[in-house]
Structure formats: C-alpha cells, structure tokens
Design a protein around this motif. Sequence first.
Motif, PDB file in Angstrom:
ATOM      1  N   ARG A 190       0.918  -1.630   0.089  1.00 37.75           N
ATOM      2  CA  ARG A 190       0.100  -0.079  -0.329  1.00 37.75           C
ATOM      3  C   ARG A 190       0.972   1.381   0.021  1.00 37.75           C
ATOM      4  O   ARG A 190       0.035   2.000  -0.860  1.00 37.75           O
ATOM      5  CB  ARG A 190      -0.753  -0.033   1.473  1.00 37.75           C
ATOM      6  CG  ARG A 190      -1.809  -1.057   0.970  1.00 37.75           C
ATOM      7  CD  ARG A 190      -3.056  -1.251   2.347  1.00 37.75           C
ATOM      8  NE  ARG A 190      -2.463  -1.047   3.718  1.00 37.75           N
ATOM      9  CZ  ARG A 190      -2.631  -1.887   4.690  1.00 37.75           C
ATOM     10  NH1 ARG A 190      -2.931  -3.234   4.062  1.00 37.75           N
ATOM     11  NH2 ARG A 190      -1.955  -1.850   5.948  1.00 37.75           N
ATOM     12  N   THR A 191       2.214   1.081   0.486  1.00 38.48           N
ATOM     13  CA  THR A 191       2.809   2.298   0.941  1.00 38.48           C
ATOM     14  C   THR A 191       4.772   2.052   0.479  1.00 38.48           C
ATOM     15  O   THR A 191       4.821   2.484   0.134  1.00 38.48           O
ATOM     16  CB  THR A 191       3.173   2.873   2.056  1.00 38.48           C
ATOM     17  OG1 THR A 191       3.832   1.576   2.449  1.00 38.48           O
ATOM     18  CG2 THR A 191       1.649   3.292   3.063  1.00 38.48           C
ATOM     19  N   THR A 192       4.879   1.107   0.230  1.00 32.26           N
ATOM     20  CA  THR A 192       5.962   0.322  -0.372  1.00 32.26           C
ATOM     21  C   THR A 192       6.411  -0.516  -1.881  1.00 32.26           C
ATOM     22  O   THR A 192       4.743  -1.215  -2.445  1.00 32.26           O
ATOM     23  CB  THR A 192       6.501  -0.036   0.491  1.00 32.26           C
ATOM     24  OG1 THR A 192       5.730  -1.175   0.481  1.00 32.26           O
ATOM     25  CG2 THR A 192       7.019   0.563   1.826  1.00 32.26           C
ATOM     26  N   VAL A 193       7.154  -0.258  -2.324  1.00 28.46           N
ATOM     27  CA  VAL A 193       7.228  -0.854  -3.779  1.00 28.46           C
ATOM     28  C   VAL A 193       8.368  -1.539  -4.091  1.00 28.46           C
ATOM     29  O   VAL A 193       9.224  -0.049  -3.591  1.00 28.46           O
ATOM     30  CB  VAL A 193       6.891   0.101  -5.242  1.00 28.46           C
ATOM     31  CG1 VAL A 193       7.077  -0.893  -5.801  1.00 28.46           C
ATOM     32  CG2 VAL A 193       5.579   0.277  -5.212  1.00 28.46           C
ATOM     33  N   LYS A 310       1.423   6.720  -1.485  1.00 25.35           N
ATOM     34  CA  LYS A 310       0.545   6.542  -0.891  1.00 25.35           C
ATOM     35  C   LYS A 310      -0.488   5.891  -1.648  1.00 25.35           C
ATOM     36  O   LYS A 310      -0.537   5.146  -2.625  1.00 25.35           O
ATOM     37  CB  LYS A 310      -0.799   7.878  -1.823  1.00 25.35           C
ATOM     38  CG  LYS A 310       0.349   8.990  -0.884  1.00 25.35           C
ATOM     39  CD  LYS A 310      -0.659  10.226  -1.834  1.00 25.35           C
ATOM     40  CE  LYS A 310       0.052  12.262  -1.284  1.00 25.35           C
ATOM     41  NZ  LYS A 310      -0.495  13.378  -1.921  1.00 25.35           N
ATOM     42  N   PRO A 311      -1.244   5.178  -1.114  1.00 22.95           N
ATOM     43  CA  PRO A 311      -1.877   3.687  -1.811  1.00 22.95           C
ATOM     44  C   PRO A 311      -2.956   4.137  -2.910  1.00 22.95           C
ATOM     45  O   PRO A 311      -3.362   5.299  -3.242  1.00 22.95           O
ATOM     46  CB  PRO A 311      -2.728   3.436  -0.449  1.00 22.95           C
ATOM     47  CG  PRO A 311      -2.558   4.210   0.934  1.00 22.95           C
ATOM     48  CD  PRO A 311      -2.022   5.564   0.433  1.00 22.95           C
ATOM     49  N   ASP A 312      -3.256   3.017  -3.866  1.00 23.81           N
ATOM     50  CA  ASP A 312      -4.314   3.596  -4.441  1.00 23.81           C
ATOM     51  C   ASP A 312      -3.679   4.462  -5.611  1.00 23.81           C
ATOM     52  O   ASP A 312      -4.484   5.295  -6.461  1.00 23.81           O
ATOM     53  CB  ASP A 312      -5.348   3.356  -4.061  1.00 23.81           C
ATOM     54  CG  ASP A 312      -6.802   3.263  -5.413  1.00 23.81           C
ATOM     55  OD1 ASP A 312      -6.057   2.381  -6.931  1.00 23.81           O
ATOM     56  OD2 ASP A 312      -7.719   3.743  -5.572  1.00 23.81           O
ATOM     57  N   ARG A 338       0.530   0.660  -9.549  1.00 20.13           N
ATOM     58  CA  ARG A 338      -0.138   0.908  -8.991  1.00 20.13           C
ATOM     59  C   ARG A 338       0.374   0.508  -7.616  1.00 20.13           C
ATOM     60  O   ARG A 338      -0.356  -0.216  -7.885  1.00 20.13           O
ATOM     61  CB  ARG A 338      -1.260   1.102  -9.222  1.00 20.13           C
ATOM     62  CG  ARG A 338      -2.682   1.668  -8.989  1.00 20.13           C
ATOM     63  CD  ARG A 338      -4.285   1.743  -9.024  1.00 20.13           C
ATOM     64  NE  ARG A 338      -4.108   2.658 -10.521  1.00 20.13           N
ATOM     65  CZ  ARG A 338      -4.337   4.363 -10.238  1.00 20.13           C
ATOM     66  NH1 ARG A 338      -5.089   4.408  -8.600  1.00 20.13           N
ATOM     67  NH2 ARG A 338      -4.134   5.062 -11.294  1.00 20.13           N
ATOM     68  N   THR A 339      -0.235   1.200  -6.533  1.00 18.56           N
ATOM     69  CA  THR A 339       0.312   0.941  -4.944  1.00 18.56           C
ATOM     70  C   THR A 339      -0.902   0.431  -4.491  1.00 18.56           C
ATOM     71  O   THR A 339      -2.028   0.730  -4.759  1.00 18.56           O
ATOM     72  CB  THR A 339       0.499   1.911  -4.020  1.00 18.56           C
ATOM     73  OG1 THR A 339      -0.382   2.987  -3.921  1.00 18.56           O
ATOM     74  CG2 THR A 339       2.276   2.283  -3.738  1.00 18.56           C
ATOM     75  N   GLN A 340      -1.627  -0.770  -3.857  1.00 17.72           N
ATOM     76  CA  GLN A 340      -2.731  -1.494  -3.285  1.00 17.72           C
ATOM     77  C   GLN A 340      -3.405  -0.268  -2.627  1.00 17.72           C
ATOM     78  O   GLN A 340      -3.166   0.183  -1.931  1.00 17.72           O
ATOM     79  CB  GLN A 340      -2.248  -2.401  -2.492  1.00 17.72           C
ATOM     80  CG  GLN A 340      -1.415  -3.606  -2.897  1.00 17.72           C
ATOM     81  CD  GLN A 340      -0.966  -5.137  -2.299  1.00 17.72           C
ATOM     82  OE1 GLN A 340      -0.871  -4.895  -0.893  1.00 17.72           O
ATOM     83  NE2 GLN A 340      -0.294  -6.423  -3.102  1.00 17.72           N
ATOM     84  N   ARG A 341      -4.980  -0.802  -2.792  1.00 19.31           N
ATOM     85  CA  ARG A 341      -5.229  -0.093  -1.857  1.00 19.31           C
ATOM     86  C   ARG A 341      -6.504  -0.159   0.013  1.00 19.31           C
ATOM     87  O   ARG A 341      -4.795  -1.201   0.176  1.00 19.31           O
ATOM     88  CB  ARG A 341      -6.642  -0.355  -2.334  1.00 19.31           C
ATOM     89  CG  ARG A 341      -7.068   0.392  -4.086  1.00 19.31           C
ATOM     90  CD  ARG A 341      -8.778  -0.337  -4.092  1.00 19.31           C
ATOM     91  NE  ARG A 341      -9.628   0.561  -5.670  1.00 19.31           N
ATOM     92  CZ  ARG A 341     -10.312   0.669  -5.941  1.00 19.31           C
ATOM     93  NH1 ARG A 341     -11.555  -0.293  -5.988  1.00 19.31           N
ATOM     94  NH2 ARG A 341     -10.496   0.514  -7.451  1.00 19.31           N
TER      95      ARG A 341
END
Length: 574
Positions: A190-193, A310-312, A338-341
């Motif tokens: 959600r906040t990391t990749v 940021k999420p989503d 795209r980050t997770q929701r």
Amino acid sequence: MVPLPWWWLLWLALAPGARAQKLPTRDEELFQAQTRDKALFHDSAVIPDGAEISSYLFRDTPKRYFFVVEEDNTPLSVTVTPCDTPLEWKLSLQELPEEASGEGSGEPEPLDQQRQQATSEQGAELFSYKGNDVESFLSSSSPSGLYQLELLSTEKDTHFKVYATTTPESDQPYPELPHDPRVDVVSLGRTTVTLAWKPSPTASLLRQPARYCVVVNKEHNFKSLCAVEAKLSLDDAFMVAPKPGLDFSPFDFAHFGFLAAGSPGKERGGGGFPAKPAPGPGRPAHARPRPDVRKVCIGNKNVFTVSGLKPDTQYYFDVFVASGRSNLSTAYVGAFARTQREAEPKAAELKDGRVAEVFVKRQGAQFLRFAPVSSHQKVAFLVHSCLGAAQVQVRRDGKLVLSQSVEGVRQFLLRGKPKAKYLVRLKGGRRGASVLKVLASTRPGKHSFPSLPADTRVKTFDRLRTCSSATVAWLGTRDRSKFCIYKREVDGSYDEGRRRREQNQCLGPESRKRSEKVLCKYFHSQNPQRAVTTETVTGLQPGRAYLLDVYAVGHGGHSVKYRSKVVKTRRSCQ
C-alpha cells in the motif's frame, strides 16, 4: 598559394580575437592541461574530443557546434542528451576550401570571410533526429574534415548535453546496460514498492566504479538523469538561462553523487573538474512549484524498496547507472505500478433512523456503514460528540463528501443518490477518548433526536440571584420539545475545566438522582428570535455553588444536554 591545415581554418573561423586558444588534440597531456582552464572553451562553439559539454538553447534559436576529425577512417561517436524538452539536431560534414585565396600572397583571407566560409555552407548531412531520447551517431570509419552539429528547440528554452569522441572503444564514457535492462517490480504494497534490476556490466564485469540512482514520480518515466535534474532544479541556478551567446563551461559535469573535487582522473573525462557553474543573467526564470519527484542514489545495490508512497496511486520508477570515472549515466528501461488500496475497514452497520453509540480511543478511529434500502433524495447524519471534539468524515461510494470537526450536536444534510453507500469515519481527539451517538436517516424531518438551537448555552441572571434561588434561561426552537432541569451542589473549587472533564453530554436524565430533578416542561416558539424560556430554581442553600443542567428530550427518548452552568447563591439576603 600555401594550403592551410584544417585546424588552422577552424581556429580562424570560430575564435576571433582569441588567437591564443587551441583546439583539443589527441595529446593527452595537453588535453588535461586544457581542461583545467575553463576559460579556454567558455563562449566557444568548439566541442572538445572526449568530454561532455552542458549548454543552453533559447526557443526557436538554433545553435551550432564544430569539431575536427584530423584523419580519414577515424571512428566517431556523437551523443546528444535533451534535458527537459524534445530537441531537433543534425550532424553534417562541412566543405572547406583546400587553399586560401589571398591572391597568391600566402596570407589568409580576411577573418569575416573565413567565418562566413566555415559556417554558411550546409555541408553533407550525416544524421538527424527529433525527440527527447538520448540519441547517438556512431561511425566506425569517418572521413577527416570539419563536422557541424546544429541543435534547435521549438517548444521552450532548455538545457542539453553533448558528448563527442574519436575513440569510443577506449573511452566507454557511458556505463553499459545488461542484456535485460528492465526495472522489475518485485513487491507491491500500500505504501511501499520494491524494485530490482540486473547489475551493469561496467560494475559487475569491468569492476569500474558505478552508482545506481532511483527516481520516483507520478507523471511519467524519464529518459535521462539530465531530465530528472532539470525537473528537480526548476528554481535553482541550473535553470537560469545564461546570457545570449554564452554557454555553461563544457566541463561543468553533473556529478550524480560522486565527489569530483580534488580527484582528477587519469584518463579523459575523469571527473576531476569543478561542478558549480556561474550562470549569468539571461531571460528571467519564472518561478514554478517544485514537482513531486524523488531521487535517491543508493551506491552499488541493485535492489531497493521505495517507501512513503500513497495507497491506490500510480507511480513511475526509473533507475540510472552513473559512471564513477566519467560522471555520465545510462538509463534502464523504467517501470510503473499502482500501489495497493487501503484495506477495507471493519465497519458496523447503521440502521435507518436508529441511534448508534460509538466509543473511539484517543486518536483512534471507528467506521460505520450506511446503505439505505429505498431510494432517497436526502440523507441526514446527526452526530452527538459526548466528550469534547471529534472528527467526522463521510464518503459516498468512496468519494469524500463531508469532513467536519464536531463538538456537541451537529446535523449534516447530504444530497441522496440511488443505491449509494455511505462510510462514516469517526476519529478521536488528542486529549482523550471520545463517545459519540450517530444517527443516519433518509427522512430528515422524522428522527428521535430533539431539535436544538445553534446556541446551547444556559444563562443566569445575577440580579435575580438570591440566597435560595437562581433564574436560568435557554433557547428553544420551532419544534415542540420537552426540557428537564437538574441541579447538583458542588464545592467552591468547581471550575469550568473540571466541568468539561466530568461532563458526558450523552448521559441523559435517567443517569441523574431523583432528588436532583427540578422540573420538566414543554416549550416551542414560531419566532426563533423569541424562542427564549426562563425558569427559577428554588430550594437552594445560601452561599453554595450549584451545577445546573438542562436536557432537551426527543420524541424517541434520546436526550441532549445543554452546556452546564455553575451558579453560586448569595451569602446574605438582608
């Protein structure tokens, strides 16, 4: 008539008034000596062999550069790096006369005529390109002659970089990319990749110093680190246009995190040059907001986790490998993801027209879900914050439609939507836990909460205060409501701060002792300006302090307490 050598013609054509200036040559010792003297190439249209230059283009104003290839069958490489806008550029081989005219005198032609001869002819075009990619011209065997590089920006003023060499095999200024140059997204939260890429052969096989830089933004992938630096430096000196006709020094390298001062390289382009240009004033640089671009150089690691996202949200990720010798960089093939929701919060169900009591921890949050069964034009949310202020947010089908701080009782009327679903978020305050009563109704005119005025204070009249009584007043509304008055004796040190700490506005008359009840009555007024009622509380003791409470009771039995009032009777009434 004496033939003139190529380099002498170029010197005459491009450096009027600077007879002491020499072109870079193949002599390495002389090359190093020349690169230490920045004034040698400042305001020069000569491209040195084996070093990158940084320069500036004004919109719709072409700029030309020249360099000499001394011998036939010489390898040649020219690389142009646009920094923040597409460029048009072409490379051509100029035709120069084999002899100067001079009418047989052996003297060179007048200087103006030499310049015109060297720069006005079009020459044979060898290569052209239009775009914002890092593009190169490469030839394993080029004829000797005077080469011209012409650049043009049709969109806006911009920076660019040029690197030219006649020894591309030995120079290898740009780090090599692996066989698979893609940046892979190996983990997504959600906040990391987490990103991973294959190491550059320049570092892994040739053991040359190199560093990786990771760039993150929300707009697009970058094709060069120069473009990234241009974005990051919108309000820095890097983006201030120089005076027309003046360029930045060709040896103002971008060091990409490498320390260059005091460490001159043994070979050309060794990164031992100063990094700070002194740009002169030119066209004014308009202040623009800093873009949302993050850049971090991580050394020789080829795995990196980007945090604080940021999420989503869709992000673009780029990786650049920068050489520790030349300070030049190469871009990997970037990625986007795209980050997770956010995880769906656990939410209690709100029933239409029914009151729910919610406890929220200090700075915590609770969620309520409301899904009306029938179609509706409006939705009313009534929130009663019993202990201090609380934050209330309402989302309709995921879209934020309400965000307010609530203290006491507030009613919010929202426009309805067929089959809409509402998510209510209640957030506790910083001082302590919160207790709230929440009601959602698709029939705003019919609910179990009492109708309240905007001002819920209770007032007393000092002139009407006696040894055994006190007169109080409060506001009502147009709706007929039941009001109940209660009294409680308190000690003389009871103050406003203590009253607020002890007061839970959600506790109704049922929580009070029967002996504390004064009276109950019904009241309303069609004129809101005159909706004031008074009552005299009797049976009090002289010189004592009393806490007076007024409750408004709704049709469904739910009550709301007005703001409490402390009053002290007179000691003597003689």
